[in-house]
Write a protein that holds these residues in place. Structure first.
Motif, PDB file in Angstrom:
ATOM      1  N   LEU A 130      37.444  44.066  40.094  1.00  0.00           N
ATOM      2  CA  LEU A 130      38.222  45.138  39.197  1.00  0.00           C
ATOM      3  C   LEU A 130      38.798  44.867  37.798  1.00  0.00           C
ATOM      4  CD1 LEU A 130      36.428  47.967  38.919  1.00  0.00           C
ATOM      5  CD2 LEU A 130      38.845  49.384  39.357  1.00  0.00           C
ATOM      6  N   GLN A 131      40.194  44.012  38.101  1.00  0.00           N
ATOM      7  CA  GLN A 131      41.212  44.424  37.886  1.00  0.00           C
ATOM      8  C   GLN A 131      40.431  43.569  36.662  1.00  0.00           C
ATOM      9  OE1 GLN A 131      43.478  45.293  36.231  1.00  0.00           O
ATOM     10  NE2 GLN A 131      44.678  46.562  38.057  1.00  0.00           N
ATOM     11  N   ALA A 132      39.510  41.866  37.576  1.00  0.00           N
ATOM     12  CA  ALA A 132      39.112  40.891  36.082  1.00  0.00           C
ATOM     13  C   ALA A 132      37.787  41.448  35.179  1.00  0.00           C
ATOM     14  CB  ALA A 132      38.591  39.559  37.499  1.00  0.00           C
ATOM     15  N   HIS A 133      37.093  42.288  35.506  1.00  0.00           N
ATOM     16  CA  HIS A 133      36.287  42.521  34.930  1.00  0.00           C
ATOM     17  C   HIS A 133      36.979  43.624  33.915  1.00  0.00           C
ATOM     18  CE1 HIS A 133      33.298  41.365  37.006  1.00  0.00           C
ATOM     19  NE2 HIS A 133      33.132  42.430  38.199  1.00  0.00           N
ATOM     20  N   MET A 134      38.244  43.792  33.855  1.00  0.00           N
ATOM     21  CA  MET A 134      38.877  44.817  32.655  1.00  0.00           C
ATOM     22  C   MET A 134      39.289  43.940  31.807  1.00  0.00           C
ATOM     23  SD  MET A 134      41.985  47.891  33.664  1.00  0.00           S
ATOM     24  CE  MET A 134      42.676  46.761  33.377  1.00  0.00           C
ATOM     25  N   ALA A 135      39.607  42.898  31.838  1.00  0.00           N
ATOM     26  CA  ALA A 135      40.406  41.765  31.797  1.00  0.00           C
ATOM     27  C   ALA A 135      39.386  41.678  30.676  1.00  0.00           C
ATOM     28  CB  ALA A 135      40.910  41.038  32.404  1.00  0.00           C
ATOM     29  N   ASP A 136      37.764  40.908  30.964  1.00  0.00           N
ATOM     30  CA  ASP A 136      37.136  40.429  30.603  1.00  0.00           C
ATOM     31  C   ASP A 136      36.332  41.588  29.924  1.00  0.00           C
ATOM     32  OD1 ASP A 136      37.820  38.123  31.754  1.00  0.00           O
ATOM     33  OD2 ASP A 136      36.217  38.483  33.593  1.00  0.00           O
TER      34      ASP A 136
END
Length: 115
Positions: free
Chosen positions: A41-47
């Motif tokens: 989830l954090q990675a998708h938010m960063a992207d």
């Protein structure tokens, strides 16, 4: 306004037919799966990948429902809606709150189920 419980043990016991072995197994799997999904989830938010963010949020919501983690579920449902609407400005603070809520849920599961 009704404030849901961090963890509803009565609901959880009923949901899994008072089978404590199954309750333990589901709780352990939830902690593992949710830990991984929170990172995704954090990675998708960063992207700024809001479509995949919403999909992962939906999976987390379902996982939280399986362990009767209603406050976590309410917060992740809100985040899922925000990502679908592309209203991402509130998501970083909601993610911090979600991580704290996850810690509270894991603590409750450890105290009530995984002792």
């Amino acid at each position: 306004m009704f404030e849901p419980k961090v963890f509803d043990n009565t609901d959880y016991e009923s949901r899994l037919a008072y089978n404590h072995e199954l309750m333990t197994l589901v709780a352990v799997e939830f902690v593992k799966e949710a830990t991984t999904l929170l990172g995704v989830l954090q990675a998708h938010m960063a992207d700024e990948d809001w479509d995949n963010f919403a999909l992962v949020a939906h999976r987390l919501k379902g996982a939280a429902l399986e362990v009767s983690g209603y406050r976590f579920c309410r917060l992740i449902a809100e985040m899922e809606k925000l990502s679908i609407k592309r209203e991402s400005g509130l998501l970083p603070t909601r993610c911090m709150a979600l991580n704290k809520e996850f810690e509270a849920l894991v603590l409750a599961l450890n105290q009530e189920v995984l002792r």
